[in-house]
Scaffold this motif. Structure first.
Motif, PDB file in Angstrom:
ATOM      1  N   MET A   1       0.853  -1.165   0.000  1.00 19.87           N
ATOM      2  CA  MET A   1       0.000   0.000   0.000  1.00 19.87           C
ATOM      3  C   MET A   1       0.905   1.236   0.000  1.00 19.87           C
ATOM      4  SD  MET A   1      -2.910   1.162   2.813  1.00 19.87           S
ATOM      5  CE  MET A   1      -4.015  -0.166   2.455  1.00 19.87           C
ATOM      6  N   SER A   2       0.602   2.166  -0.874  1.00 20.76           N
ATOM      7  CA  SER A   2       1.412   3.382  -0.933  1.00 20.76           C
ATOM      8  C   SER A   2       1.142   4.247   0.294  1.00 20.76           C
ATOM      9  CB  SER A   2       1.076   4.171  -2.199  1.00 20.76           C
ATOM     10  OG  SER A   2      -0.198   4.772  -2.084  1.00 20.76           O
ATOM     11  N   ALA A   3       2.047   5.162   0.542  1.00 20.15           N
ATOM     12  CA  ALA A   3       1.917   6.049   1.702  1.00 20.15           C
ATOM     13  C   ALA A   3       0.666   6.910   1.573  1.00 20.15           C
ATOM     14  CB  ALA A   3       3.156   6.914   1.846  1.00 20.15           C
ATOM     15  N   ALA A   4       0.361   7.371   0.367  1.00 19.08           N
ATOM     16  CA  ALA A   4      -0.828   8.205   0.156  1.00 19.08           C
ATOM     17  C   ALA A   4      -2.099   7.392   0.418  1.00 19.08           C
ATOM     18  CB  ALA A   4      -0.834   8.769  -1.261  1.00 19.08           C
ATOM     19  N   ALA A   5      -2.111   6.143  -0.035  1.00 17.70           N
ATOM     20  CA  ALA A   5      -3.277   5.288   0.195  1.00 17.70           C
ATOM     21  C   ALA A   5      -3.410   4.963   1.679  1.00 17.70           C
ATOM     22  CB  ALA A   5      -3.159   4.006  -0.620  1.00 17.70           C
ATOM     23  N   HIS A   9      -6.540   5.951   4.034  1.00 16.08           N
ATOM     24  CA  HIS A   9      -7.214   4.938   4.844  1.00 16.08           C
ATOM     25  C   HIS A   9      -7.324   5.398   6.300  1.00 16.08           C
ATOM     26  CE1 HIS A   9      -8.471   1.032   6.297  1.00 16.08           C
ATOM     27  NE2 HIS A   9      -7.480   1.066   7.185  1.00 16.08           N
ATOM     28  N   GLN A  10      -6.251   5.947   6.848  1.00 20.39           N
ATOM     29  CA  GLN A  10      -6.267   6.414   8.230  1.00 20.39           C
ATOM     30  C   GLN A  10      -7.205   7.604   8.418  1.00 20.39           C
ATOM     31  OE1 GLN A  10      -4.993   4.948  10.912  1.00 20.39           O
ATOM     32  NE2 GLN A  10      -4.358   3.344   9.516  1.00 20.39           N
ATOM     33  N   LEU A  11      -7.280   8.479   7.427  1.00 21.19           N
ATOM     34  CA  LEU A  11      -8.153   9.644   7.515  1.00 21.19           C
ATOM     35  C   LEU A  11      -9.613   9.297   7.231  1.00 21.19           C
ATOM     36  CD1 LEU A  11      -5.958  12.336   5.702  1.00 21.19           C
ATOM     37  CD2 LEU A  11      -6.360  12.099   8.166  1.00 21.19           C
ATOM     38  N   GLY A  12      -9.825   8.217   6.506  1.00 21.36           N
ATOM     39  CA  GLY A  12     -11.183   7.859   6.108  1.00 21.36           C
ATOM     40  C   GLY A  12     -11.676   8.691   4.933  1.00 21.36           C
ATOM     41  N   ALA A  13     -10.771   9.409   4.308  1.00 19.36           N
ATOM     42  CA  ALA A  13     -11.084  10.260   3.150  1.00 19.36           C
ATOM     43  C   ALA A  13      -9.766  10.616   2.481  1.00 19.36           C
ATOM     44  CB  ALA A  13     -11.801  11.531   3.594  1.00 19.36           C
ATOM     45  N   GLU A  14      -9.872  11.215   1.332  1.00 17.43           N
ATOM     46  CA  GLU A  14      -8.665  11.664   0.646  1.00 17.43           C
ATOM     47  C   GLU A  14      -8.044  12.822   1.419  1.00 17.43           C
ATOM     48  OE1 GLU A  14      -6.994  10.438  -2.038  1.00 17.43           O
ATOM     49  OE2 GLU A  14      -8.383   8.776  -1.791  1.00 17.43           O
ATOM     50  N   PRO A  15      -6.714  12.872   1.490  1.00 13.24           N
ATOM     51  CA  PRO A  15      -6.059  13.993   2.167  1.00 13.24           C
ATOM     52  C   PRO A  15      -6.394  15.314   1.470  1.00 13.24           C
ATOM     53  CG  PRO A  15      -4.491  12.240   1.701  1.00 13.24           C
ATOM     54  CD  PRO A  15      -5.764  11.891   1.002  1.00 13.24           C
ATOM     55  N   PRO A  16      -6.343  16.420   2.193  1.00 11.52           N
ATOM     56  CA  PRO A  16      -6.614  17.723   1.567  1.00 11.52           C
ATOM     57  C   PRO A  16      -5.700  17.965   0.381  1.00 11.52           C
ATOM     58  CG  PRO A  16      -6.386  17.950   3.951  1.00 11.52           C
ATOM     59  CD  PRO A  16      -6.007  16.548   3.602  1.00 11.52           C
ATOM     60  N   THR A  17      -6.202  18.647  -0.616  1.00 10.83           N
ATOM     61  CA  THR A  17      -5.420  18.867  -1.840  1.00 10.83           C
ATOM     62  C   THR A  17      -4.195  19.738  -1.578  1.00 10.83           C
ATOM     63  OG1 THR A  17      -6.871  20.706  -2.407  1.00 10.83           O
ATOM     64  CG2 THR A  17      -7.370  18.572  -3.401  1.00 10.83           C
ATOM     65  N   GLY A  18      -4.230  20.616  -0.607  1.00 11.00           N
ATOM     66  CA  GLY A  18      -3.104  21.488  -0.322  1.00 11.00           C
ATOM     67  C   GLY A  18      -1.978  20.805   0.434  1.00 11.00           C
ATOM     68  N   LEU A  19      -2.185  19.574   0.846  1.00 10.21           N
ATOM     69  CA  LEU A  19      -1.175  18.839   1.610  1.00 10.21           C
ATOM     70  C   LEU A  19      -0.114  18.317   0.647  1.00 10.21           C
ATOM     71  CD1 LEU A  19      -0.502  17.750   4.463  1.00 10.21           C
ATOM     72  CD2 LEU A  19      -1.649  15.647   3.786  1.00 10.21           C
ATOM     73  N   SER A  20       1.087  18.849   0.786  1.00 13.84           N
ATOM     74  CA  SER A  20       2.171  18.392  -0.099  1.00 13.84           C
ATOM     75  C   SER A  20       3.334  17.913   0.756  1.00 13.84           C
ATOM     76  CB  SER A  20       2.604  19.513  -1.043  1.00 13.84           C
ATOM     77  OG  SER A  20       3.047  20.625  -0.307  1.00 13.84           O
ATOM     78  N   LEU A  21       3.356  16.609   0.980  1.00 15.41           N
ATOM     79  CA  LEU A  21       4.416  15.979   1.765  1.00 15.41           C
ATOM     80  C   LEU A  21       5.148  14.975   0.888  1.00 15.41           C
ATOM     81  CD1 LEU A  21       2.378  15.171   5.000  1.00 15.41           C
ATOM     82  CD2 LEU A  21       4.016  17.020   4.703  1.00 15.41           C
ATOM     83  N   SER A  22       6.376  14.705   1.263  1.00 11.40           N
ATOM     84  CA  SER A  22       7.115  13.672   0.545  1.00 11.40           C
ATOM     85  C   SER A  22       6.481  12.320   0.863  1.00 11.40           C
ATOM     86  CB  SER A  22       8.584  13.684   0.973  1.00 11.40           C
ATOM     87  OG  SER A  22       8.702  13.244   2.321  1.00 11.40           O
ATOM     88  N   GLU A  23       6.841  11.322   0.095  1.00  7.50           N
ATOM     89  CA  GLU A  23       6.309   9.969   0.302  1.00  7.50           C
ATOM     90  C   GLU A  23       6.657   9.468   1.709  1.00  7.50           C
ATOM     91  OE1 GLU A  23       4.239   6.510  -1.132  1.00  7.50           O
ATOM     92  OE2 GLU A  23       4.406   8.510  -1.955  1.00  7.50           O
TER      93      GLU A  23
END
Length: 69
Positions: A1-5, A9-23
């Motif tokens: 499972m990728s870090a974004a996925a 999963h932990q958030l129960g939704a897609e992360p906010p679009t403005g969130l820009s973190l490395s993998e």
């Protein structure tokens, strides 16, 4: 499972679009959220068990079933 996925999963939704973190940072954030939820659940269960001590002994079994312990 990728870090974004994993984070989604932990958030129960897609992360906010403005969130820009490395993998790596995204994976670390997901792991921190997972651990925080685990610790919070353990603390909640411990506090419920402690609260049961004030319930009269004959009623404790019934109260445990009601609160899901």
């Amino acid at each position: 499972m990728s870090a974004a996925a994993s984070l989604a999963h932990q958030l129960g939704a897609e992360p906010p679009t403005g969130l820009s973190l490395s993998e790596a940072d995204t994976g670390q954030l997901a792991a921190l959220i997972k651990e925080a939820r685990r610790a919070q659940g353990a603390e909640l269960e411990a506090s419920l068990r402690k609260a049961l001590e004030i319930v009269p002994r004959p009623l404790r079994g019934t109260v445990r079933k009601v609160v899901g312990l």
